[in-house]
Design a protein around this motif. Structure first.
Motif, short mmCIF file in Angstrom:
data_model
loop_
_atom_site.label_atom_id
_atom_site.label_comp_id
_atom_site.label_asym_id
_atom_site.label_seq_id
_atom_site.Cartn_x
_atom_site.Cartn_y
_atom_site.Cartn_z
N ASN A 399 0.85 -1.20 0.00
CA ASN A 399 0.00 0.00 0.00
C ASN A 399 0.88 1.25 0.00
O ASN A 399 1.88 1.30 0.72
CB ASN A 399 -0.88 0.04 1.26
N GLY A 400 0.49 2.21 -0.82
CA GLY A 400 1.22 3.48 -0.84
C GLY A 400 2.52 3.43 -1.63
O GLY A 400 3.30 4.38 -1.61
N GLY A 402 2.83 3.56 -4.81
CA GLY A 402 2.75 4.42 -5.99
C GLY A 402 2.12 3.79 -7.21
O GLY A 402 2.19 4.34 -8.32
N LYS A 403 1.43 2.66 -7.04
CA LYS A 403 0.85 1.95 -8.20
C LYS A 403 -0.24 2.79 -8.88
O LYS A 403 -0.21 2.99 -10.10
CB LYS A 403 0.26 0.59 -7.76
N SER A 404 -1.20 3.30 -8.08
CA SER A 404 -2.28 4.09 -8.68
C SER A 404 -1.73 5.38 -9.27
O SER A 404 -2.20 5.86 -10.31
CB SER A 404 -3.35 4.43 -7.63
N THR A 405 -0.73 5.94 -8.60
CA THR A 405 -0.12 7.17 -9.13
C THR A 405 0.49 6.89 -10.51
O THR A 405 0.31 7.66 -11.46
CB THR A 405 0.96 7.68 -8.15
N HIS A 572 -3.76 -6.37 -5.75
CA HIS A 572 -3.17 -6.96 -4.55
C HIS A 572 -3.36 -8.47 -4.52
O HIS A 572 -2.59 -9.19 -3.90
CB HIS A 572 -3.80 -6.35 -3.29
N1 LIG Z 1 -4.02 13.02 -4.20
C1 LIG Z 1 -2.99 12.80 -3.41
N2 LIG Z 1 -2.42 13.80 -2.72
C2 LIG Z 1 -1.35 13.58 -1.92
N3 LIG Z 1 -0.79 12.37 -1.75
C3 LIG Z 1 -1.31 11.34 -2.39
C4 LIG Z 1 -2.44 11.49 -3.25
N4 LIG Z 1 -2.74 10.27 -3.78
C5 LIG Z 1 -1.85 9.40 -3.26
N5 LIG Z 1 -0.99 10.03 -2.43
C6 LIG Z 1 0.13 9.44 -1.71
O1 LIG Z 1 1.01 8.91 -2.69
C7 LIG Z 1 1.56 7.69 -2.25
C8 LIG Z 1 1.28 6.62 -3.31
O2 LIG Z 1 -0.13 6.44 -3.37
P1 LIG Z 1 -0.81 5.46 -4.41
O3 LIG Z 1 -2.26 5.55 -4.21
O4 LIG Z 1 -0.26 5.72 -5.74
O5 LIG Z 1 -0.27 4.06 -3.87
P2 LIG Z 1 -0.79 2.61 -4.21
O6 LIG Z 1 0.41 1.78 -4.36
O7 LIG Z 1 -1.74 2.65 -5.34
O8 LIG Z 1 -1.55 2.27 -2.86
P3 LIG Z 1 -2.83 1.30 -2.65
O9 LIG Z 1 -2.37 -0.07 -2.95
O10 LIG Z 1 -3.14 1.49 -1.21
O11 LIG Z 1 -3.90 1.79 -3.55
C9 LIG Z 1 0.92 7.39 -0.91
O12 LIG Z 1 1.82 7.80 0.10
C10 LIG Z 1 -0.31 8.25 -0.89
O13 LIG Z 1 -0.60 8.64 0.43
#
Ligand SMILES: Nc1ncnc2c1ncn2[C@@H]1O[C@H](COP(=O)(O)OP(=O)(O)OP(=O)(O)O)[C@@H](O)[C@H]1O
Length: 614
Positions: A399-400, A402-405, A572
């Motif tokens: 989690n966190g 950066g995948k969704s980013t 996941h």
């Molecule tokens: N809109 C936003 N503004 C600020 N920080 C953000 C934003 N979206 C995500 N983050 C931060 O960026 C980091 C990566 O988030 P992201 O959602 O890309 O992770 P992820 O791997 O997709 O997580 P998950 O598996 O929980 O969905 C995390 O620390 C999150 O808190």
């Protein structure tokens, strides 16, 4: 691939009996409308005035419903556009002798352009802030109209121009202003009705409720919001043009309370309904004449009735009427399960991408991507990713990580601070999300982005936005155009077919708000598959699905792969993901720690430690 245009060409609607009945009904409504207009045009001035004021406010209320109901832009600027139209007409006709019909064109264009400028603000502010900004616009115009005494006549205002008479042979028709106003109301109603029966309607609602979904389908949401706001402002200006012929034009008739009253009209009649705003306008404008009591008591009764109507009838009078009539129309037979998919059939008939997998062509590539939100720490650091055409490429990480980013960077919702994104060899990192769909890249969202009040089929139709020509420019006339009816039938059929192929065929005419989560996910998938994309980015597609639904989803994705569709899947649930994947990339704290086959990833000690927790 069988193109959408081919699809449309083979989908000419047969001259159905239903179409014939609709034409007869339309003719009856038009004749009744003409008869009513003729009656009022030859009646006494009292009735004429009552109807004229209600019709002018009806147009004004329709103009607000167009942006508030369909785009969620609650404008309190309609009074301002209304005032600009009325003052322009009065001043230019009285002082400069302009022809009033030439003035109509001028007023429509001028208020439309002012509307475009005001609408551009909607890109920066929305919701309450947009309402307040447009409210200030009206307030400033009222102050100007009051203070610029030489131009506007100050608080007293000016007497509006006279409306020209009918030529000699047509005077038997009665008062020409009645005909002109009722024609204006009819045109406004027709415009909104046509839009509501065009594929532009689900697109407008997707901009209102699920903007990322609309953008990912190729919709240029900003341009559409501004353009529709311009049309709405032009309609309000046109209402002002009509109003100027009714008597004195003064600031009190266009102040902020008018904008609020127009909103009340829309809410009482029913927001986002064609006829509702006109019913509301009739109620509000005729109330003082019909309930002829002591003025202060009248205000109290009007206020109480309005509050009651708005609180007790959330969808207005039209909402109540629909609920009463619903049992007569008949209810749909609800199904509660996904439908098993015939793998062979689905593989053969799902819309295919533009080319099947060839060699080891890289279809999506990220090079050295860096990204951080605002001033916060970097969320993606020097990320490299190469996805081969025809592959399913998994993206995993804690989690966190950066995948969704990264999914948002690839699909265009986020612009990287450094690095490059290439789709089919074309630099895409500077492109908006809406342009990437033209490259054949589509995406789904972790939390389904759909329009709850639309049916599944209508939602899927949004996915065809950039596959059907001139949806926006034809919308105002859509049901009247043979090409429009043919294209709509083809879009409808193709969307329903795609829903059936992903296993949601029993739900096509249900509203998204009424279906379970699994069907929502399938609808998202259908909305991207319908366009025959080359690449789909899926953000946690199995989240919230039951074990049976996850197996079903895996079958669909495997089918898509056999069609040559490339997929990047963030997930996941490795037990679901790994058997599907050709390659898997592991992210940790914004960095790629490994790319390899599922077996390599599973066996890697670092991955086992940071992700699998071993
Ligand atoms: N809109 C936003 N503004 C600020 N920080 C953000 C934003 N979206 C995500 N983050 C931060 O960026 C980091 C990566 O988030 P992201 O959602 O890309 O992770 P992820 O791997 O997709 O997580 P998950 O598996 O929980 O969905 C995390 O620390 C999150 O808190």
């Amino acid at each position: 691939m069988k193109s959408t245009t081919d699809h449309q060409a083979s989908a000419a609607i047969p001259a159905s009996r239903a179409g014939g009945w609709r034409a007869v009904m339309f003719l009856v409504v038009v004749l009744a409308y003409l008869a009513a207009t003729g009656y009022v045009a030859q009646s006494d001035l009292g009735l004429q005035n009552l109807v004229l004021v209600a019709a002018v406010f009806g147009i004004l209320a329709i103009s607000l419903d167009l942006v508030a109901g369909m785009l969620g832009l609650y404008s309190l600027g309609q009074g301002g556009f209304f005032g600009i139209g009325a003052y322009m007409t009065t001043i230019l006709a009285n002082d400069y002798g302009w022809n009033v019909f030439g003035l109509l064109v001028f007023v429509l264009v001028a208020t439309g352009l002012v509307g475009v400028a005001v609408g551009a603000m909607s890109l920066r502010v929305s919701g309450l802030y947009f309402a307040i900004t447009t409210f200030i616009f009206t307030l400033v115009l009222t102050v100007l109209a009051t203070d610029m005494v030489d131009v506007t006549g100050g608080l007293q205002g000016w007497l509006g121009p006279a409306f020209p008479d009918f030529p000699g042979g047509l005077q038997w028709l009665g008062t020409p202003l009645v005909w002109c106003t009722m024609a204006g109301l009819f045109l406004s109603l027709t415009l909104v009705w046509n839009v509501r029966h065009s594929p532009f309607y689900p697109i407008l609602l997707s901009i209102r409720d699920a903007e990322p979904f609309a953008e990912a389908a190729g919709v240029r949401t900003a341009a559409i919001k501004i353009g529709v706001f311009g049309v709405s402002a032009a309609m309000a200006g046109g209402a002002g043009w009509l109003f100027s012929f009714l008597g004195v034009v003064s600031p009190g008739q266009f102040d902020w309370s008018v904008s609020l009253n127009v909103l009340v009209m829309v809410l009482i009649g029913g927001i986002n309904t064609t006829i509702g705003p006109v019913i509301g306008a009739m109620f509000v404008s005729m109330f003082p004449n019909v309930v002829n009591i002591n003025p202060w008591l009248q205000e109290i009764v009007y206020g109480a009735l309005s509050i009651l109507a708005i609180t007790l009838l959330p969808n207005g009078v039209v909402g109540i009427a629909k609920r009463v009539l619903a049992p007569l129309v008949g209810s749909l037979d609800p199904k509660t399960d996904i439908v098993a998919v015939d793998v062979a059939t689905a593989a053969a008939t799902l819309p295919a991408p533009s080319a099947l997998a060839t060699g080891s062509e890289i279809i999506v590539e990220c090079r050295g991507i860096e990204f951080g939100y605002g001033l916060g720490p970097k969320v993606l650091r020097n990320v490299d990713l190469a996805v081969q055409r025809g592959h399913i490429h998994g993206l995993i990480g804690p989690n966190g990580s950066g995948k969704s980013t990264l999914a948002n960077v690839i699909s265009g919702r986020l612009t990287p601070h450094a690095g490059q994104v290439l789709v089919k060899g074309t630099r895409a990192d500077g492109m908006p999300a809406s342009s990437r769909s033209k490259l054949g890249l589509r995406r789904t969202f972790q939390a389904a982005q759909l329009v709850k009040e639309l049916t599944l089929t209508q939602n899927v139709m949004v996915g065809l936005f950039d596959r059907v020509p001139r949806i926006v420019s034809r919308a105002a006339l859509w049901p009247m155009l043979a090409s429009g009816r043919r294209d709509l039938a083809a879009m409808h059929r193709r969307s329903a077919e795609t829903l059936a192929l992903v296993g949601a065929g029993e739900w096509t005419s249900r509203q998204v708000g009424d279906v379970p989560h699994g069907i929502e996910q399938l609808t998202q998938l259908a909305s991207v598959c319908v366009a025959g994309p080359d690449v789909i980015v899926l953000d946690e597609p199995a989240t919230g699905l039951s074990a049976k639904e996850v197996r079903h989803l895996a079958t669909i994705l495997a089918n898509l792969k056999t069609q040559g569709v490339t997929m990047i899947i963030i997930e996941h649930q490795t037990r679901f993901l790994f058997p599907l994947c050709d390659r898997v990339t592991v992210l940790n704290a914004g960095e790629v720690i490994l790319t390899g086959s599922a077996d390599e990833v599973r066996a890697d000690p670092v991955v086992r430690q940071v992700y699998l927790g071993e």
